[in-house]
Design an enzyme around this catalytic site. Structure first.
Site, PDB file in Angstrom:
ATOM      1  N   LYS A 123      30.924  15.651  85.731  1.00 53.34           N
ATOM      2  CA  LYS A 123      30.891  16.515  84.536  1.00 53.34           C
ATOM      3  C   LYS A 123      31.538  17.835  84.899  1.00 53.34           C
ATOM      4  O   LYS A 123      31.509  18.233  86.063  1.00 53.34           O
ATOM      5  CB  LYS A 123      29.438  16.765  84.102  1.00 53.34           C
ATOM      6  N   ASP A 164      33.282  16.983  75.491  1.00 56.75           N
ATOM      7  CA  ASP A 164      31.841  17.164  75.311  1.00 56.75           C
ATOM      8  C   ASP A 164      31.723  18.359  74.363  1.00 56.75           C
ATOM      9  O   ASP A 164      32.683  18.623  73.615  1.00 56.75           O
ATOM     10  CB  ASP A 164      31.144  17.411  76.671  1.00 56.75           C
ATOM     11  N   THR A 199      30.702   7.558  70.322  1.00 55.96           N
ATOM     12  CA  THR A 199      29.361   8.019  70.698  1.00 55.96           C
ATOM     13  C   THR A 199      28.408   7.875  69.517  1.00 55.96           C
ATOM     14  O   THR A 199      27.326   7.283  69.644  1.00 55.96           O
ATOM     15  CB  THR A 199      29.399   9.477  71.187  1.00 55.96           C
ATOM     16  N   ASN A 241      31.152  16.240  66.820  1.00 54.55           N
ATOM     17  CA  ASN A 241      31.712  14.896  66.954  1.00 54.55           C
ATOM     18  C   ASN A 241      30.643  13.813  66.861  1.00 54.55           C
ATOM     19  O   ASN A 241      30.784  12.854  66.094  1.00 54.55           O
ATOM     20  CB  ASN A 241      32.462  14.797  68.292  1.00 54.55           C
TER      21      ASN A 241
HETATM   22  P1  NDP Z   1      30.482  19.290  69.449  1.00 53.56           P
HETATM   23  O1  NDP Z   1      30.939  20.533  70.119  1.00 53.56           O
HETATM   24  O2  NDP Z   1      31.442  18.480  68.675  1.00 53.56           O
HETATM   25  O3  NDP Z   1      29.254  19.603  68.495  1.00 53.56           O
HETATM   26  C1  NDP Z   1      28.102  20.194  68.984  1.00 53.56           C
HETATM   27  C2  NDP Z   1      27.182  20.503  67.826  1.00 53.56           C
HETATM   28  O4  NDP Z   1      25.921  20.927  68.345  1.00 53.56           O
HETATM   29  C3  NDP Z   1      27.693  21.653  66.966  1.00 53.56           C
HETATM   30  O5  NDP Z   1      27.249  21.468  65.653  1.00 53.56           O
HETATM   31  C4  NDP Z   1      27.040  22.857  67.619  1.00 53.56           C
HETATM   32  O6  NDP Z   1      26.884  23.951  66.743  1.00 53.56           O
HETATM   33  C5  NDP Z   1      25.696  22.301  68.010  1.00 53.56           C
HETATM   34  N1  NDP Z   1      25.217  23.007  69.211  1.00 53.56           N
HETATM   35  C6  NDP Z   1      25.767  22.987  70.438  1.00 53.56           C
HETATM   36  N2  NDP Z   1      25.090  23.765  71.287  1.00 53.56           N
HETATM   37  C7  NDP Z   1      24.092  24.277  70.563  1.00 53.56           C
HETATM   38  C8  NDP Z   1      23.037  25.163  70.877  1.00 53.56           C
HETATM   39  N3  NDP Z   1      22.886  25.665  72.126  1.00 53.56           N
HETATM   40  N4  NDP Z   1      22.164  25.465  69.893  1.00 53.56           N
HETATM   41  C9  NDP Z   1      22.323  24.957  68.640  1.00 53.56           C
HETATM   42  N5  NDP Z   1      23.307  24.130  68.286  1.00 53.56           N
HETATM   43  C10 NDP Z   1      24.175  23.796  69.238  1.00 53.56           C
HETATM   44  O7  NDP Z   1      29.808  18.406  70.619  1.00 53.56           O
HETATM   45  P2  NDP Z   1      29.464  16.852  70.619  1.00 53.56           P
HETATM   46  O8  NDP Z   1      29.088  16.405  69.265  1.00 53.56           O
HETATM   47  O9  NDP Z   1      30.551  16.163  71.350  1.00 53.56           O
HETATM   48  O10 NDP Z   1      28.185  16.836  71.578  1.00 53.56           O
HETATM   49  C11 NDP Z   1      26.855  16.923  71.074  1.00 53.56           C
HETATM   50  C12 NDP Z   1      25.896  16.376  72.116  1.00 53.56           C
HETATM   51  O11 NDP Z   1      26.225  15.016  72.397  1.00 53.56           O
HETATM   52  C13 NDP Z   1      25.926  17.081  73.474  1.00 53.56           C
HETATM   53  O12 NDP Z   1      24.629  17.056  74.036  1.00 53.56           O
HETATM   54  C14 NDP Z   1      26.838  16.199  74.307  1.00 53.56           C
HETATM   55  O13 NDP Z   1      26.589  16.335  75.692  1.00 53.56           O
HETATM   56  C15 NDP Z   1      26.429  14.832  73.802  1.00 53.56           C
HETATM   57  N6  NDP Z   1      27.375  13.749  74.008  1.00 53.56           N
HETATM   58  C16 NDP Z   1      28.667  13.840  73.579  1.00 53.56           C
HETATM   59  C17 NDP Z   1      29.532  12.800  73.773  1.00 53.56           C
HETATM   60  C18 NDP Z   1      30.924  12.810  73.262  1.00 53.56           C
HETATM   61  O14 NDP Z   1      31.614  11.794  73.401  1.00 53.56           O
HETATM   62  N7  NDP Z   1      31.401  13.888  72.650  1.00 53.56           N
HETATM   63  C19 NDP Z   1      29.120  11.584  74.497  1.00 53.56           C
HETATM   64  C20 NDP Z   1      27.714  11.556  74.844  1.00 53.56           C
HETATM   65  C21 NDP Z   1      26.907  12.615  74.616  1.00 53.56           C
HETATM   66  P3  NDP Z   1      27.945  25.161  66.796  1.00 53.56           P
HETATM   67  O15 NDP Z   1      29.234  24.582  66.342  1.00 53.56           O
HETATM   68  O16 NDP Z   1      27.401  26.211  65.913  1.00 53.56           O
HETATM   69  O17 NDP Z   1      27.991  25.584  68.235  1.00 53.56           O
HETATM   70  O1  2IT Z   2      28.162  12.835  77.875  1.00 56.00           O
HETATM   71  C1  2IT Z   2      29.068  11.988  77.784  1.00 56.00           C
HETATM   72  O2  2IT Z   2      28.890  10.801  78.043  1.00 56.00           O
HETATM   73  C2  2IT Z   2      30.391  12.445  77.326  1.00 56.00           C
HETATM   74  N1  2IT Z   2      30.556  13.612  77.010  1.00 56.00           N
HETATM   75  C3  2IT Z   2      31.554  11.478  77.286  1.00 56.00           C
HETATM   76  C4  2IT Z   2      32.169  11.331  78.649  1.00 56.00           C
HETATM   77  C5  2IT Z   2      33.443  10.533  78.698  1.00 56.00           C
HETATM   78  O3  2IT Z   2      34.001  10.486  79.808  1.00 56.00           O
HETATM   79  O4  2IT Z   2      33.881   9.967  77.706  1.00 56.00           O
END
Ligand code: NDP
Ligand code: 2IT
Length: 457
Positions: free
Chosen positions: A130, A170, A213, A244
């Site tokens: 990561k 992420d 995801t 996302n």
């Molecule tokens: P994005 O940046 O696309 O979206 C994140 C969302 O969560 C936004 O709406 C953001 O709000 C909100 N957010 C983030 N941090 C905070 C915080 N500290 N307090 C309140 N709201 C928060 O990220 P993803 O959708 O990609 O990721 C979301 C979660 O999913 C994370 O935990 C990530 O690790 C996990 N994940 C993602 C994967 C991927 O493929 N993208 C795969 C597996 C897990 P704002 O825009 O206002 O910051």
């Molecule tokens: O937390 C996760 O699994 C991710 N942000 C995706 C990692 C990846 O390599 O696609």
């Protein structure tokens, strides 16, 4: 041989905490895994003899670097970049990059540690890692984001490679950021390789990676519901996040007949009792991905919707206190605490399935398990993203694309297999229905055996 009593976890953790002071999130992630593994270590003295667990909690390599860049006012800005290369036992390091002001080594070590188990569960040949930066893309111009990404990659490029370490997105890193980083990597190395995943479809990306995801979480949750003879038809769902993962998770829930009534961003949450339909979701995707606006605007746009601002003085999030059947935390770590968990339980929520990584704190996980909630932990439930990343790598190596339907079919198959593997491991070790133990044990076993095979490295 160490006597494996319940004090094993505390002794192990005391040493880990002493060696890694101030890394609360990392301690939290390790404690959960170690607690699940006591039964496995009892059965497998060879793991103890080879100090598999002690080796696993130490990242193979941590890289930290300066990221200087010039903002639109010609001011010099300096951020910190990281890559935690945690484990290469099952394949090259693989995992996302997070750009968020909260990013520090504790958060990236927890995420990297979780990634090792998650990637093992996918059954695909990927190790765990990561990375990221404390850079905040919010409020920055596109040119500023590009200059930051280029500076970040100007250092990172020397540590990664399509057979070494393959980052992805992420929080704060989506298609736009991956594009700028890929461009800079290619410029420096003069190589067009699959060094990043989540690429644009026209230049090496895979179908379904953006969706993977969110869709995967729903496939996993559907498999859990299936065990209880239920489906998503008519289920009312709470979702946090608006990025996302949340967007595509909601798309799939709507498709399966569920009604989603909440979403959130860092400013607060919306409650739409009529449900977010396909048209409203499209509006949100445009707001978040194109206009890069605040969710609050949704409440002005659609009638009957309330917006509640985030209130850091409250000890709970009122969003988790709305009656529903299912809850999908898809924002960030520790967004559900014991009070929130209690609210979910008293409001009739029967299923919690995690899109985010470690969104439920340890007390809330205990409550879910104690009350026999159908609970899908992130490292199993959200593995669809990295799984399709691994499929993107396979397609890049073969220099072709599978059709959309083929990738989706494989994703569904992988999520079903992760579900069944976790359920079987939980059964085998005497805790049926406990997907936390199941995910930790099944994820661990493959990595541990690979480490035994590969000797002391
Ligand atoms: P994005 O940046 O696309 O979206 C994140 C969302 O969560 C936004 O709406 C953001 O709000 C909100 N957010 C983030 N941090 C905070 C915080 N500290 N307090 C309140 N709201 C928060 O990220 P993803 O959708 O990609 O990721 C979301 C979660 O999913 C994370 O935990 C990530 O690790 C996990 N994940 C993602 C994967 C991927 O493929 N993208 C795969 C597996 C897990 P704002 O825009 O206002 O910051
Ligand atoms: O937390 C996760 O699994 C991710 N942000 C995706 C990692 C990846 O390599 O696609």
């Amino acid at each position: 041989m160490k006597n494996l009593s319940s004090s094993f976890v505390n002794d192990f953790m005391a040493q880990l905490e002493e060696r890694n002071p101030g890394q609360g999130e990392f301690h939290q992630a390790v404690r959960e895994v170690v607690s699940s593994l006591v039964v496995v270590l009892k059965k497998h003295p060879e793991y103890q003899k080879s100090k598999i667990l002690e080796r696993m909690v130490e990242p193979e390599r941590i890289i930290s670097f300066r990221v200087p860049w010039l903002d639109d006012h010609n001011e010099i800005q300096i951020h910190r970049g990281y890559r935690v290369e945690f484990s290469s036992s099952l394949g090259p390091y693989k995992g996302g990059l997070r750009f968020h002001p909260s990013v520090n080594l504790s958060i990236l070590k927890f995420l990297g540690f979780e990634q090792v188990f998650k990637n093992s569960l996918t059954t695909l040949p990927i190790g765990g890692g990561k990375g990221g930066s404390n850079f905040d893309p919010k409020g920055k111009s596109t040119n500023e984001v590009m200059r930051f990404c280029q500076s970040f990659m100007s250092e990172l490029y020397r540590h990664i490679g399509h057979n070494t370490d393959i980052p992805a997105g992420d929080i704060g890193v989506g298609g736009r950021e991956i594009g700028y980083m890929f461009g800079q990597y290619k410029r420096i190395t003069n190589q067009f390789t699959g060094v990043l995943t989540g690429k644009g479809f026209n230049w090496g990306g895979s179908y379904i990676r953006p969706e993977a995801t969110g869709y995967g979480v729903v496939y996993f949750a559907a498999a859990m519901l299936d065990v209880h003879g239920q489906s998503f038809e008519e289920k009312t769902c709470l979702v946090s996040g608006a990025g996302n993962v949340a967007q595509f998770l909601i798309e799939k829930l709507i498709e399966l007949g569920a009604k989603v009534i909440t979403m959130s961003d860092s400013g607060g949450f919306i409650h739409d009792p009529d449900g977010i339909d396909r048209g409203k979701l499209d509006w949100i995707c445009d707001l978040k991905n194109v206009r890069r606006g605040r969710l609050e605007e949704y409440a002005d746009q659609f009638p009957g919707v309330s917006f509640t601002s985030s209130d850091p003085t409250l000890r709970f999030n009122p969003m988790w206190d709305i009656p529903a059947d299912c809850a999908f935390p898809c924002a960030t770590q520790n967004e559900i605490n014991d009070k929130d968990a209690q609210h979910l339980l008293t409001n009739g929520v029967k299923l919690v399935c995690e899109g985010a990584n470690m969104p439920s704190n340890p007390e809330s996980v205990d409550l879910f398990l104690e009350h026999r909630m159908i609970y899908g932990p992130g490292k199993a439930a959200n593995a669809g993203g990295v799984a399709v990343s691994a499929l993107e790598m396979a397609q890049n190596s073969a220099r072709f694309h599978w059709p959309r339907e083929e990738v989706d079919r494989r994703l569904q198959q992988i999520m079903r297999s992760i579900h069944d593997t976790c359920a079987d491991a939980a059964d085998t070790y005497g805790t049926p229905g406990n997907y936390v133990n199941g995910a930790n044990i099944a994820g661990f076993s493959k990595v541990a055996d690979a480490m035994l095979d590969q000797g002391l490295v």
